[in-house]
Design a protein around this motif. Structure first.
Motif, PDB file in Angstrom:
ATOM      1  N   GLU A  31       0.971  -1.376  -0.143  1.00 38.66           N
ATOM      2  CA  GLU A  31       0.030   0.103  -0.208  1.00 38.66           C
ATOM      3  C   GLU A  31       0.952   1.222  -0.042  1.00 38.66           C
ATOM      4  OE1 GLU A  31       0.376  -2.050   2.524  1.00 38.66           O
ATOM      5  OE2 GLU A  31       0.243  -1.018   4.344  1.00 38.66           O
ATOM      6  N   GLN A  32       1.990   1.052   0.341  1.00 34.93           N
ATOM      7  CA  GLN A  32       3.109   2.460   0.383  1.00 34.93           C
ATOM      8  C   GLN A  32       3.586   2.470  -1.005  1.00 34.93           C
ATOM      9  OE1 GLN A  32       5.390   3.654   3.714  1.00 34.93           O
ATOM     10  NE2 GLN A  32       4.779   1.702   4.885  1.00 34.93           N
ATOM     11  N   LEU A  33       3.807   1.565  -1.783  1.00 33.46           N
ATOM     12  CA  LEU A  33       4.272   1.374  -3.046  1.00 33.46           C
ATOM     13  C   LEU A  33       3.763   2.372  -3.892  1.00 33.46           C
ATOM     14  CD1 LEU A  33       5.885  -2.037  -3.826  1.00 33.46           C
ATOM     15  CD2 LEU A  33       7.277   0.181  -3.832  1.00 33.46           C
ATOM     16  N   GLU A  34       2.441   2.265  -3.994  1.00 36.49           N
ATOM     17  CA  GLU A  34       1.593   2.987  -4.925  1.00 36.49           C
ATOM     18  C   GLU A  34       2.127   3.007  -6.496  1.00 36.49           C
ATOM     19  OE1 GLU A  34       1.201   7.013  -3.591  1.00 36.49           O
ATOM     20  OE2 GLU A  34       0.484   6.598  -1.736  1.00 36.49           O
ATOM     21  N   GLY A  35       2.580   1.660  -6.697  1.00 34.65           N
ATOM     22  CA  GLY A  35       3.027   1.518  -8.301  1.00 34.65           C
ATOM     23  C   GLY A  35       4.306   1.925  -8.705  1.00 34.65           C
ATOM     24  N   PHE A  36       5.080   2.297  -7.525  1.00 33.75           N
ATOM     25  CA  PHE A  36       6.477   2.541  -7.804  1.00 33.75           C
ATOM     26  C   PHE A  36       7.104   1.254  -7.795  1.00 33.75           C
ATOM     27  CE2 PHE A  36      10.701   3.672  -6.630  1.00 33.75           C
ATOM     28  CZ  PHE A  36      10.669   5.422  -6.737  1.00 33.75           C
ATOM     29  N   ASP A  37       8.177   1.374  -8.789  1.00 32.69           N
ATOM     30  CA  ASP A  37       9.005   0.151  -8.895  1.00 32.69           C
ATOM     31  C   ASP A  37      10.375   0.471  -8.542  1.00 32.69           C
ATOM     32  OD1 ASP A  37       9.947  -2.041 -10.438  1.00 32.69           O
ATOM     33  OD2 ASP A  37      10.285  -1.050 -12.499  1.00 32.69           O
ATOM     34  N   ALA A  38      10.612  -0.199  -7.357  1.00 35.15           N
ATOM     35  CA  ALA A  38      11.974   0.009  -6.670  1.00 35.15           C
ATOM     36  C   ALA A  38      13.082  -1.096  -7.371  1.00 35.15           C
ATOM     37  CB  ALA A  38      11.690  -0.038  -5.339  1.00 35.15           C
ATOM     38  N   GLY A  39      14.128  -0.356  -8.054  1.00 41.24           N
ATOM     39  CA  GLY A  39      15.139  -1.361  -8.518  1.00 41.24           C
ATOM     40  C   GLY A  39      15.952  -1.666  -7.655  1.00 41.24           C
ATOM     41  N   THR A  40      16.537  -0.435  -6.835  1.00 39.54           N
ATOM     42  CA  THR A  40      17.683  -0.827  -5.956  1.00 39.54           C
ATOM     43  C   THR A  40      17.440  -0.015  -4.671  1.00 39.54           C
ATOM     44  OG1 THR A  40      18.575   1.558  -6.465  1.00 39.54           O
ATOM     45  CG2 THR A  40      19.299  -0.391  -7.897  1.00 39.54           C
ATOM     46  N   ALA A  41      18.395  -0.601  -3.681  1.00 41.48           N
ATOM     47  CA  ALA A  41      18.105  -0.243  -2.254  1.00 41.48           C
ATOM     48  C   ALA A  41      19.296  -0.016  -1.937  1.00 41.48           C
ATOM     49  CB  ALA A  41      17.247  -1.188  -1.495  1.00 41.48           C
ATOM     50  N   GLU A  42      19.684   1.072  -1.389  1.00 39.04           N
ATOM     51  CA  GLU A  42      20.951   1.308  -0.775  1.00 39.04           C
ATOM     52  C   GLU A  42      20.802   1.711   0.851  1.00 39.04           C
ATOM     53  OE1 GLU A  42      21.879   5.057  -2.621  1.00 39.04           O
ATOM     54  OE2 GLU A  42      20.958   4.501  -4.337  1.00 39.04           O
ATOM     55  N   ILE A  43      21.694   1.282   1.370  1.00 38.99           N
ATOM     56  CA  ILE A  43      21.606   1.677   2.977  1.00 38.99           C
ATOM     57  C   ILE A  43      22.862   2.509   3.050  1.00 38.99           C
ATOM     58  CG2 ILE A  43      21.279   0.752   5.237  1.00 38.99           C
ATOM     59  CD1 ILE A  43      20.126  -1.649   4.396  1.00 38.99           C
ATOM     60  N   THR A  44      22.604   3.579   3.734  1.00 33.63           N
ATOM     61  CA  THR A  44      23.647   4.558   3.986  1.00 33.63           C
ATOM     62  C   THR A  44      23.800   4.633   5.613  1.00 33.63           C
ATOM     63  OG1 THR A  44      23.587   5.811   2.265  1.00 33.63           O
ATOM     64  CG2 THR A  44      24.789   6.814   3.781  1.00 33.63           C
ATOM     65  N   PHE A  45      24.780   4.157   6.305  1.00 32.51           N
ATOM     66  CA  PHE A  45      24.912   4.374   7.648  1.00 32.51           C
ATOM     67  C   PHE A  45      26.010   5.682   8.100  1.00 32.51           C
ATOM     68  CE2 PHE A  45      24.187   0.034   7.003  1.00 32.51           C
ATOM     69  CZ  PHE A  45      23.526  -0.327   7.776  1.00 32.51           C
ATOM     70  N   ARG A  46      25.597   6.411   8.831  1.00 38.07           N
ATOM     71  CA  ARG A  46      25.942   7.684   9.103  1.00 38.07           C
ATOM     72  C   ARG A  46      26.563   7.626  10.448  1.00 38.07           C
ATOM     73  NH1 ARG A  46      25.636  11.058   4.744  1.00 38.07           N
ATOM     74  NH2 ARG A  46      23.635  10.526   3.201  1.00 38.07           N
ATOM     75  N   GLY A  47      27.806   8.031  10.629  1.00 37.23           N
ATOM     76  CA  GLY A  47      28.232   8.088  11.896  1.00 37.23           C
ATOM     77  C   GLY A  47      29.856   8.602  11.798  1.00 37.23           C
ATOM     78  N   HIS A  48      30.596   8.192  13.059  1.00 33.50           N
ATOM     79  CA  HIS A  48      31.874   8.540  13.037  1.00 33.50           C
ATOM     80  C   HIS A  48      32.929   7.428  12.663  1.00 33.50           C
ATOM     81  CE1 HIS A  48      30.499  12.278  15.251  1.00 33.50           C
ATOM     82  NE2 HIS A  48      30.975  12.709  13.966  1.00 33.50           N
ATOM     83  N   CYS A  49      33.995   7.734  11.963  1.00 26.74           N
ATOM     84  CA  CYS A  49      34.861   6.544  11.887  1.00 26.74           C
ATOM     85  C   CYS A  49      35.847   6.313  13.051  1.00 26.74           C
ATOM     86  CB  CYS A  49      35.613   6.547  10.685  1.00 26.74           C
ATOM     87  SG  CYS A  49      36.685   8.108  10.576  1.00 26.74           S
ATOM     88  N   SER A  50      36.711   5.373  13.125  1.00 22.74           N
ATOM     89  CA  SER A  50      37.365   5.280  14.327  1.00 22.74           C
ATOM     90  C   SER A  50      38.272   6.582  14.640  1.00 22.74           C
ATOM     91  CB  SER A  50      38.096   3.943  14.455  1.00 22.74           C
ATOM     92  OG  SER A  50      38.993   3.692  13.183  1.00 22.74           O
ATOM     93  N   LYS A  51      38.900   6.928  13.665  1.00 22.91           N
ATOM     94  CA  LYS A  51      39.677   7.990  13.929  1.00 22.91           C
ATOM     95  C   LYS A  51      38.919   9.265  14.378  1.00 22.91           C
ATOM     96  CE  LYS A  51      43.237   7.228  10.164  1.00 22.91           C
ATOM     97  NZ  LYS A  51      43.347   7.511   8.989  1.00 22.91           N
ATOM     98  N   CYS A  52      37.866   9.632  13.843  1.00 21.34           N
ATOM     99  CA  CYS A  52      37.117  10.723  14.097  1.00 21.34           C
ATOM    100  C   CYS A  52      36.269  10.649  15.428  1.00 21.34           C
ATOM    101  CB  CYS A  52      36.232  10.983  13.094  1.00 21.34           C
ATOM    102  SG  CYS A  52      36.749  11.653  11.634  1.00 21.34           S
TER     103      CYS A  52
END
Lengths: 158, 158
Positions: free
Chosen positions: B122-143
């Motif tokens: 019901e959330q898609l509404e005809g949308f055709d999703a080809g790809t899904a990318e997950i982006t995690f944001r935070g701090h690397c060990s150095k930072c």
DNA sequence: TGGTAAACGAAAATCATTGTTTTTTGGCCC
DNA sequence: GGGCCAAAAAACAATGATTTTCGTTTACCA
């Protein structure tokens, strides 16, 4: 995962909050609050500016950017970089993800009830991941029709 | 979910492929192929340009952009917009996600063995999703270290 | 070996965004 | 209500990433 609803506060509350934090409330700012309230179009600075211009012909784009940044800083709206060329701003602060149409660049909110995603420790290497956004890319219903229609005359493009 | 390995083809194969598709192969392009091969730094156009300049002092940034776009069009590399200010290009075409440091903007690949994410119809509404990318944001060990160190002298910033 | 379309290099243009400077104004004090 | 002053607005210049333009050079097929 429980989805909690956190929207940007109302223009009246924002006015109060701006004053309380030492910020000044100008007609420009009030109008921007109104434009954002309940806005589900993930507007860019430019689109907020365009709407604002209709009522305040002398307003400057800089003012829009500045107010949007204030709101981001106060946690009222979220900046969004969805690879559509310019930054977008979302007054919907609930945990949600996005469907991005790679053709018309429209963006739709998506509420997913997913488990917390587990990252294998050996891949983390000390990284401290605070947030995770999922961006789905594809074609919206409109563009899906348009693309399949178009492909009959321009099969070799893209 | 099975993770399949799809890397950009070798410089030699790309030369062949460019010729076959009517594109011309120039020394500039060949060098760009070499710079990209096996590159795990998610380079920007600018960083490819910087490396190219070392061997070809008169090359123009335009040439770099053009070649990168050709490669994207051929599906050899992926454009990446991770909200770090400029577009990045990734010769690693395998299904993977990203950890982005919000402080130093470094990017790390992440291979997640997750089920396909189900989107309620019901959330898609005809949308055709080809790809899904997950982006995690935070701090690397150095930072992470840098930030906690810094916070002792600049608690009120940010 | 030459012709031609593609690619190149240089510089200007564009787009989103930010800085700078000057002018205006909101909000507090009396 | 008038005055003050820092914050905000407006105008406009500047930046960084990317694209366009255009004249010149070059890859590559005949």
């Amino acid at each position: 995962m429980v989805i909690e609803c956190r929207l940007m506060r109302s223009p009246e509350e924002l006015v109060k909050s701006f004053r309380e934090s030492g910020r000044k409330v100008t007609p420009q700012r009030e109008k921007i609050f109104q434009i954002l309230q309940g806005n589900k179009t993930h507007p860019t600075a430019e689109s907020v500016y365009a709407e604002l211009l209709r009522e305040m012909p002398t307003v400057s784009l800089k003012t829009v950017y500045q107010t949007l940044h204030e709101l981001v800083g106060m946690g009222e709206i979220s900046p969004l970089d969805l690879g559509t060329g310019s930054a977008r701003f979302d007054p919907n602060q609930s945990t949600h993800h996005h469907l991005v149409c790679t053709r018309c660049h429209s963006v739709k909110d998506l509420y997913l009830d997913i488990e917390d995603i587990q990252i294998p420790g050996e891949q983390l290497e000390g990284f401290d991941a605070g947030t995770a956004e999922i961006t789905f890319r594809g074609h919206c219903s409109k563009c899906r029709t348009a693309v399949s229609g178009q492909s009959q005359i321009a099969v070799h493009q893209g």
